[in-house]
Enzyme design. Structure first.
Site, PDB file in Angstrom:
ATOM      1  N   GLU A   5       0.812  -1.217   0.000  1.00 58.95           N
ATOM      2  CA  GLU A   5       0.000   0.000   0.000  1.00 58.95           C
ATOM      3  C   GLU A   5       0.844   1.266   0.000  1.00 58.95           C
ATOM      4  OE1 GLU A   5      -0.649  -2.702   1.716  1.00 58.95           O
ATOM      5  OE2 GLU A   5      -2.611  -3.289   0.956  1.00 58.95           O
ATOM      6  N   HIS A   8     -11.437  -6.233   8.745  1.00 62.84           N
ATOM      7  CA  HIS A   8     -12.132  -6.068   7.463  1.00 62.84           C
ATOM      8  C   HIS A   8     -13.457  -5.334   7.655  1.00 62.84           C
ATOM      9  CE1 HIS A   8      -9.329  -9.204   6.127  1.00 62.84           C
ATOM     10  NE2 HIS A   8      -9.612  -8.851   4.897  1.00 62.84           N
TER      11      HIS A   8
END
Ligand SMILES: Cc1ncc(C[n+]2csc(CCOP(=O)(O)OP(=O)(O)O)c2C)c(N)n1
Length: 658
Positions: free
Chosen positions: A397, A464
């Site tokens: 990322e 998540h």
């Protein structure tokens, strides 16, 4: 020290000498000014000039270089007028940051230089983005980026080299191995014999270069750049050199053994090269003196200009206005043809139409290409736009956020898909330090949208399910958008892509496939920073966003007796405070519903703002309703207990009864 076998013309040999001498002489002057308290910190590159000068001399003027704090020679070799550098170091307006950032922390498109941020590593990924833009433009350019050997221990180094290798990007990664990272010697920094050996691990060509030999640096880099311009690929260079002064001047060099210092003093890149030029009769003492007289005059004249310049002007409005690049919002009205589609489809359609609108827009993310992304938002995009513009990324990322910044710097637009908003934590540094501060620091846009699939209610546990917008609403310089409906999502995403500022675009996963709406089929825009008033009433104001809006709607549905204004914020930064104040002044009561846990969320700031701006109109304390102060749990009953959905009706009625 060997200077033989050089194919470098005598003219260039002299020029390389002058180019090394200039930063050395500037530094010597700066060290005096530092002692006199006339400049702040100084990071010395004395002894390392051959690297900056050699690399920059081998690069073409239109190719980007990303230097570090010891690379004054990059700036001087690109012929930046010295008074501008001096003004920069004195925090004056003729510098490059309007006094907003110090030393070498600046970029300049005029000279194709992109300076470091203090965190060292992110610029390696930025170089990837710049190089990717060059590859897409097919202009044959090379990008050079510098790091110290200390910086190679950062994850950014690994990520950037890996991405460059996988994508065949023409980036010259230049490690200046100068023996110490602050006080840390190399054997406490890395375990392999040579850092160049790491190239093999990335499938990348690498070389060890004597960083104190200007002809070796120039000739090798010149040869490699010519090759890279023809066949784009990254190359790793380890320049062996030494840091002859302290990390910065105040910290000294006590921890460096005297013999080591002496050994490297013998290898001084300028003294040795000067001797070579004298021995070869390419220069004589008189010519050297003349060069020194010329540089001294240039330094003194430019210093006078910088010292004569007044302090940077303080203007609060200008400071605030320069956080974002100004953006002329173009209102493109909705067409009359609509389709009843889900949130996920609306986002996909908006993205697709934006890709059609901008042929310089690139999408990057894990599994976004043939697989279509884990939520299938980019399904079919590769067929429509090709793999060059719809790019699968390795799992990194930080490098991809940095690469997005680089794409923007080099004239492209970038949309990055975080696979899940939770993973923004591993790209956090370049978001909050690079993208967010770029325009304020050096007036450069960050034309980047980061899509953030987020939110709970989906039984996916602590990693998540987070809705982590508060990590970013705190950070000045980012725009944060959080739609609750398909129609808003499409129009807001289109605007976010048009906007040249960095936008975090939150997409609630729980709403992706559960919320349908009639959405205009053609391209349209909706302005950022404008809330929507979904229901109008007189007794209370409800403010929410994302899934909270739907919970509030359900609550009002089952409590028809409640007469409430329901405001969907849609954008959290900039925040539509006027919409909130107008409503609260009418109803006298405010309840804010936020999916995230309570402390430090946007609800707290809205509450404070309303207390400060609408106190006389309030008939009750402002109420915040949010998740409990735990991470978000997995088991359905625990998650229900965590989320505020089931508590909201009670809190609403309670406040109404106050
Ligand atoms: C992420 C981060 N951690 C720590 C620091 C503090 N710091 C600044 S420079 C430096 C040493 C850097 O060493 P190296 O990369 O070898 O470059 P050099 O200073 O030797 O040229 C450290 C620890 C920082 N700026 N950023």
């Amino acid at each position: 020290m060997k200077y033989q076998n050089s194919k470098v013309s005598q003219k260039l040999q002299v020029s390389l000498y002058e180019r090394m001498l200039k930063p050395r002489m500037i530094e010597e002057k700066m060290l005096i000014l530092l002692r006199q308290g006339k400049i702040s910190k100084w990071f010395s590159g004395i002894g390392q000039e051959a690297i900056s000068v050699g690399v920059t001399s081998a690069m073409q003027a239109e190719e980007y270089i990303l230097p570090m704090h010891r690379n004054l020679g990059v700036f001087t070799t690109r012929d930046i007028p010295l008074y501008r550098l001096f003004a920069q170091w004195q925090g004056k307006a003729s510098g490059f940051t309007n006094g907003r950032d110090r030393s070498f922390h600046f970029g300049t498109q005029e000279f194709n230089i992109v300076g470091m941020i203090s965190h060292l590593g992110p610029q390696l990924g930025v170089a990837d983005g710049i190089a990717l833009a060059d590859v897409l433009k097919k202009n044959g350019h090379v990008t050079a980026v510098f790091t110290g050997e200390g910086g190679t221990s950062e994850g950014d180094f690994h990520e950037a080299l890996n991405v460059a290798a996988v994508w065949n990007l023409p980036v010259l990664f230049c490690i200046e191995n100068n023996g110490y990272g602050l006080s840390t010697p190399t054997d406490e920094q890395y375990k392999c014999e040579h850092l160049a050996d790491k190239g093999k691990g990335y499938g990348m060509e690498s070389h060890i270069i004597d960083g104190n030999n200007i002809l070796e640096v120039f000739s090798t880099v010149d040869k490699l750049c010519k090759k890279m311009r023809k066949n784009p690929e990254p190359i790793l260079l380890e320049f062996k050199t030494f840091r002859m002064r302290g990390h910065e001047e105040a910290s000294g060099t006590k921890y460096v053994p005297a013999e080591l210092m002496e050994e490297w003093a013998q290898k001084d890149p300028i003294a040795n090269y000067e001797k070579f030029l004298l021995d070869e009769q390419i220069l004589d003492v008189a010519k050297i003196d003349a060069i020194k007289v010329k540089i001294t005059a240039e330094i003194n004249e430019n210093l006078k200009l910088a010292f004569d310049e007044s302090e940077v002007e303080v203007n609060k409005t200008k400071e605030l206005n320069d956080v974002y690049k100004s953006f002329d919002y173009e209102d493109i009205k909705e067409g009359s043809v609509v389709e009843n589609i889900r949130l996920v489809d609306a986002i996909s359609t908006g993205l697709k139409q934006s890709m059609e609108k901008y042929d310089n827009l690139v999408i990057m993310g894990q599994d976004v290409a043939d697989y279509g992304g884990v939520f299938k938002i980019t399904d079919g995009f590769v067929d429509a736009f090709g793999k060059e513009r719809v790019r699968n990324t390795p799992i990194c990322e930080s490098a991809i956020v940095s690469a997005a910044a680089g794409l923007s710097i080099n004239g492209m637009k970038a949309v990055m898909e975080m696979q899940f908003a939770d993973f923004a934590s591993t790209g956090f540094n370049p978001i909050v330090n690079y993208l967010a501060k770029m325009h304020y620091r050096w007036n450069e846009k960050a034309d980047v949208v980061i899509r953030m699939p987020c939110g709970g209610g989906v039984g996916a546990g602590p990693f998540h399910s987070q809705t982590n917008e508060a990590w970013f609403t705190k950070t000045v310089g980012l725009k944060v958008v959080y739609p609750a409906f398909p129609k808003d999502a499409k129009g807001l995403l289109n605007t976010a892509i048009n906007d040249p500022n960095p936008v975090l675009f939150f997409e609630h996963k729980g709403l992706y496939r559960s919320v349908y709406q009639n959405v205009p089929s053609d391209y349209y825009t909706i302005p950022l920073g404008k809330a929507a008033v979904l229901k109008e009433g007189n007794d209370i104001t409800i403010v929410s966003y994302g899934a909270g809006v739907h919970w509030a709607l359900e609550t009002l549905e089952s409590h028809q007796e409640v007469s409430a204004d329901l405001i969907d914020l849609r954008t959290l930064a900039p925040l539509d405070t006027e919409a909130i104040y107008t409503s609260v002044r009418k109803t006298g009561k405010l309840i804010i519903l936020q999916e995230d846990s309570l402390f430090g969320g946007i609800a707290s700031d809205i509450s404070a703002l309303v207390m400060e701006n609408c106190f006389e109109h309030l008939d009750a304390p402002v109420k915040r309703v949010a998740s409990i102060e735990t991470p978000i749990p997995f088991a359905k009953n625990l998650e229900n207990n965590y989320l505020p959905k089931n508590r909201f009706a009670h809190e609403l009625l309670d406040l109404l009864a106050y």
